[in-house]
Design a protein around this motif. Structure first.
Motif, mmCIF file in Angstrom:
data_model
loop_
_atom_site.group_PDB
_atom_site.id
_atom_site.type_symbol
_atom_site.label_atom_id
_atom_site.label_comp_id
_atom_site.label_asym_id
_atom_site.label_seq_id
_atom_site.Cartn_x
_atom_site.Cartn_y
_atom_site.Cartn_z
ATOM 1 N N SER A 4 -9.865 -1.231 8.191
ATOM 2 C CA SER A 4 -9.038 -1.877 7.177
ATOM 3 C C SER A 4 -9.801 -2.034 5.872
ATOM 4 C CB SER A 4 -8.560 -3.239 7.687
ATOM 5 O OG SER A 4 -7.777 -3.894 6.721
ATOM 6 N N HIS A 32 -8.058 2.289 5.455
ATOM 7 C CA HIS A 32 -7.248 3.003 6.439
ATOM 8 C C HIS A 32 -6.419 1.979 7.215
ATOM 9 C CE1 HIS A 32 -9.625 6.478 5.400
ATOM 10 N NE2 HIS A 32 -10.736 5.872 5.780
ATOM 11 N N THR A 33 -5.455 1.407 6.542
ATOM 12 C CA THR A 33 -4.715 0.285 7.115
ATOM 13 C C THR A 33 -3.862 0.703 8.293
ATOM 14 O OG1 THR A 33 -4.556 -0.469 4.823
ATOM 15 C CG2 THR A 33 -3.332 -1.702 6.467
ATOM 16 N N ASN A 34 -3.288 1.892 8.239
ATOM 17 C CA ASN A 34 -2.428 2.349 9.329
ATOM 18 C C ASN A 34 -3.228 2.497 10.618
ATOM 19 O OD1 ASN A 34 -0.109 3.287 10.603
ATOM 20 N ND2 ASN A 34 -0.525 5.419 10.057
ATOM 21 N N ALA A 35 -4.377 3.137 10.541
ATOM 22 C CA ALA A 35 -5.228 3.305 11.724
ATOM 23 C C ALA A 35 -5.752 1.959 12.208
ATOM 24 C CB ALA A 35 -6.396 4.240 11.400
ATOM 25 N N ASN A 40 -9.816 11.802 8.593
ATOM 26 C CA ASN A 40 -8.619 11.158 8.066
ATOM 27 C C ASN A 40 -8.031 10.267 9.160
ATOM 28 O OD1 ASN A 40 -6.324 10.412 6.664
ATOM 29 N ND2 ASN A 40 -5.260 12.371 7.008
ATOM 30 N N ASP A 81 -6.013 7.724 9.240
ATOM 31 C CA ASP A 81 -4.583 7.455 9.188
ATOM 32 C C ASP A 81 -3.758 8.651 9.630
ATOM 33 O OD1 ASP A 81 -4.777 4.845 8.386
ATOM 34 O OD2 ASP A 81 -4.766 5.322 6.249
ATOM 35 N N TYR A 128 -2.060 9.098 13.244
ATOM 36 C CA TYR A 128 -0.874 8.365 13.666
ATOM 37 C C TYR A 128 0.328 8.779 12.819
ATOM 38 C CZ TYR A 128 -4.298 5.459 16.033
ATOM 39 O OH TYR A 128 -5.323 5.020 16.827
ATOM 40 N N THR A 184 4.249 2.382 6.144
ATOM 41 C CA THR A 184 3.178 3.159 5.530
ATOM 42 C C THR A 184 3.452 3.467 4.071
ATOM 43 O OG1 THR A 184 4.215 5.139 6.454
ATOM 44 C CG2 THR A 184 2.385 4.191 7.669
ATOM 45 N N SER A 194 -2.953 2.505 1.768
ATOM 46 C CA SER A 194 -3.839 3.272 2.630
ATOM 47 C C SER A 194 -4.551 4.341 1.820
ATOM 48 C CB SER A 194 -3.032 3.913 3.755
ATOM 49 O OG SER A 194 -3.865 4.689 4.576
ATOM 50 N N SER A 225 -5.568 7.259 2.494
ATOM 51 C CA SER A 225 -5.072 8.630 2.599
ATOM 52 C C SER A 225 -3.718 8.823 1.948
ATOM 53 C CB SER A 225 -4.975 9.026 4.080
ATOM 54 O OG SER A 225 -4.094 8.154 4.742
ATOM 55 N N GLN A 226 -3.059 7.738 1.553
ATOM 56 C CA GLN A 226 -1.724 7.830 0.975
ATOM 57 C C GLN A 226 -1.680 7.483 -0.504
ATOM 58 O OE1 GLN A 226 0.740 9.023 2.776
ATOM 59 N NE2 GLN A 226 -0.687 9.227 4.478
#
Length: 725
Positions: A189, A193-196, A600, A602, A605, A613, A618, A620-621
């Motif tokens: 986090s 990489h909040t999603n992961a 990567n 994130d 998932y 997302t 994030s 990566s986004q």
């Protein structure tokens, strides 16, 4: 009298053991199995070493029998009778039993030789299987006088081989894996990489809840097979039940200094070796049995002490069950158990906060010395206070079951006035804080639905809301934000059954079945977690918990099943939970490792259907304009994603901010002009992916029309930048 019951009991020792570096068979308590028994023992300790061929016996017993007797011996393992034999003490020249058993007291330790023929009867499995459930029951029957043919005494001894599944390695391994998984989610986090991070955190929290569920099985006041007692003891660390000698001395001093009377059971049983302790019987039956042997005045005078669970029988031995059984196996005095769990919870809270502060300082030093890039952990460094609050809230959620159970249980113990005050305070404080946090999440989600027709919009786009309250809802899909309320209720109801049902095992078992059945149905039907894998992970845990509850009902013997069934079910419970624990641990280790070492994280998932997302920040986004936005905010003296004011009631502030931008009675141009000059920390939450072109807007349509007009005026393939902050 010197032989006592050592010889017959050694026959049972041969049927319960597991492999050790040095094979032994032992029994540490001699329990009566009939009322008005003429032979009782307050201390009984037998250790048989097959290599030496002798048994060391330490016994303190009292006999009131004066008659010719024979021994009827029944040796069983897992409820299956292996040996039934009648022994005439005169046939083997037992001193004190032949020709007539004499009354008196026996208290001298002695050594008893064991013949080679007796040792040959020991099956190899007796030295290979951990926590083997074996016992020997001996009836002393009269052969002359008025009571000829009647049982004058009945005693039984549980047999152990020194081997157990209650292993330090299992405790450390499970604790380290769960701790590293939680730390890894925080690390991911911080890197953006909040999603992961949310996936890793969700699985780690689910695994911790499973560990605590297994620990709760050991806390119930139900007679548990030895292997179940040992296995559940492996996870009592998750409830804060950890024995540290110097801390125990402090707790004893504190209780004594605040008007309490500390228990000395551990000292008497281990250090002084003056009493035996029985840990396998039902609380209600044993209390009635012990009280029936005492004068009425003694029962009334000792009622308060008996309430504490260190039930002492008329012949001097002790009985522990339920929560105090766990304390005894952990080497903790029952009167210290509440403080032990409570203090360890707050020790973890303190060191977690200390680590976060230290990490913040280390990051600032590394950035200043150019040891790492200036944007590394930037979000954490800018909003570390809010993130710290969220971390502490998450730790409170993890410690909620332990604190609730121990505080409620302390109400039944009344160890000292000061401890009662602490129990009331921390029970109300922790549950109040978590209840208030859940209420805040519901308010924010409902506001997001009313303004944006999507609960995920504010819940995941506002970094303050996400970092402070996200621990309550990030593991669920956005539309199931409310599910934290049933989870908290589930924990509280189980805590009530555990704490207040210690003397009613059947009530506890039925309550557990209803609770776990409700949890399983809710998990399978609603599927509230964030994705299919996480739902499967948690549904599997709920299914195992439900099966454990059914097994608990079987252990109460409410079905009057053969003892063999109870023994086999205990082994099945151990194997099932051990296999499930291993699979869940491996899944968590593998997925966490793949995420951390993936370029990567994130990307591992899929994007979830609730569009979180598109709102979460994030790495990566994020678009390339992120650096320009951060530079502009730095020039304005602001921190990315965080208000410059202290956030004490951020959802109310968010509500006020949203109200300013609903465009009531204003035109599109005025809205656009105002948004260009408004400070960024007054801007309403916006999607980083598509902040302008939002269809089906709940506003008056002005913003949507602006977006459409801009799109129509743009070349093909050109996407308009987000409005300046």
């Amino acid at each position: 009298m010197r032989f006592s019951l050592g010889g017959p009991l050694l026959a049972a020792l041969s049927f319960a053991s597991a492999a050790t570096a040095e094979r032994i068979l032992e029994s540490t308590s001699l329990n009566i199995c009939q009322e008005n028994s003429g032979f009782t023992a307050s201390l009984f300790n037998v250790v048989y070493n097959p290599r030496e061929g002798i048994a060391h016996v330490n016994i303190s017993a009292l006999s009131t029998i004066e008659a010719k007797v024979v021994f009827d011996i029944d040796v069983s393992a897992y409820g299956y009778s292996i040996i039934k034999k009648t022994i005439d003490p005169c046939a083997i020249n037992l001193a004190g039993f032949c020709p007539k058993m004499l009354s008196g007291k026996l208290s001298d330790p002695f050594v008893l030789p064991v013949g080679a023929d007796a040792a040959a009867n020991i099956p190899s499995i007796a030295y290979d299987f951990p926590d083997l459930d074996a016992k020997v029951k001996v009836f002393i029957n009269a052969t002359d006088g008025d009571r000829a043919g009647q049982s004058l005494a009945c005693v039984e001894a549980q047999i152990s081989n020194g081997q157990t599944v209650d292993l330090v390695g299992v405790k450390w391994a499970s604790a380290i894996v769960a701790g590293l998984a939680l730390a890894s989610s925080a690390f991911l986090s911080g890197l953006g990489h909040t999603n992961a991070a949310s996936h890793v955190a969700a699985n780690a929290l689910s695994l911790m809840s499973y560990f605590q569920a297994q620990a709760m099985v050991g806390l119930v006041g139900i007679p548990l097979p030895p292997v179940v007692q040992a296995w559940t003891q492996d996870f009592q660390w998750s409830m804060g039940i950890i024995n540290v000698n110097w801390m125990q001395r402090i707790f004893t001093w504190y209780q004594r200094s605040t008007g309490g009377t500390p228990s000395t059971l551990i000292t008497e049983a281990d250090s002084l070796a003056t009493v035996s302790v029985e840990v396998q019987k039902r609380a209600v039956d044993l209390f009635k049995r012990g009280a029936a042997m005492l004068p009425r005045g003694v029962v009334e005078h000792g009622a308060k002490l008996l309430k504490r669970g260190n039930v002492q029988t008329s012949y001097g031995s002790y009985i522990v069950y339920g929560i105090q059984r766990v304390a005894f196996r952990a080497g903790i005095e029952s009167t210290n158990l509440f403080l032990t769990g409570l203090i360890f919870f707050y020790i973890v809270i303190f060191f977690t906060a200390l680590f976060v502060v230290a990490f913040k300082g280390a990051c600032e030093l590394a950035a200043k010395q150019k040891w790492m890039k200036g944007d590394t952990f930037l979000e954490f460094r800018n909003g570390w206070r809010t993130i710290l609050k969220g971390i502490l809230f998450r730790m409170a959620l993890i410690g909620h079951p332990a604190v609730t159970i121990l505080c409620l249980w302390e109400f039944t113990q009344d160890d000292s006035p000061a401890l009662m005050v602490l129990a009331v305070f921390f029970l109300l404080a922790l549950n109040g804080v978590l209840g208030w946090a859940a209420w805040k999440v519901v308010r924010v989600a409902r506001r997001s639905v009313s303004l944006h027709r999507n609960p995920a919009y504010i819940l995941f786009s506002d970094p303050q809301t996400l970092n402070k309250w996200g621990f309550l809802y990030i593991q669920f899909r956005a539309s199931a934000y409310y599910f934290i309320i049933p989870v908290l209720g589930y924990t509280i109801v189980k805590a009530f059954f555990i704490a207040f049902g210690q003397n009613s095992g059947i009530a506890q078992a039925i309550g557990f079945i209803l609770i776990e059945a409700g949890a399983l149905i809710a998990a399978a039907v609603l599927r509230p977690w964030m994705d299919k894998k996480t739902n499967s992970f948690n549904i599997a845990i709920c299914a195992v918990n439900f099966i454990n509850a059914i097994f608990l009902l079987i252990f109460t013997n409410v079905f009057d099943q053969p003892a063999l069934v109870t023994g086999v079910v205990g082994v099945v419970l151990w194997i099932l939970n051990a296999a499930c624990t291993l699979v869940l641990l491996l899944m968590l280790i593998i997925t966490t490792g793949l995420v951390i070492f993936n370029g990567n994280p994130d990307g591992r998932y899929k994007f979830m259907a609730d569009d979180r997302t598109s709102f979460m920040k994030s790495q990566s986004q994020l678009a390339t304009t992120t650096e320009l936005d951060a530079l502009a905010m730095t020039a304005r003296g602001e921190k990315p994603g965080y208000s410059s004011v202290l956030d004490l009631d951020d959802d109310d502030d968010s509500h006020n901010r949203d109200s300013m931008y609903r465009g009531q009675g204003s035109t599109a141009n005025s809205t656009t002009t105002y948004s260009q000059h408004a400070p960024s920390h007054y801007a309403p939450p916006r999607s980083p992916v598509d902040p302008i072109n939002r269809t089906a807007s709940p506003y008056n349509g002005s913003v949507s029309s602006v977006g459409r007009s801009q799109n129509n005026a743009s070349p093909a393939g050109f996407k308009p930048p987000s409005s300046p902050r």
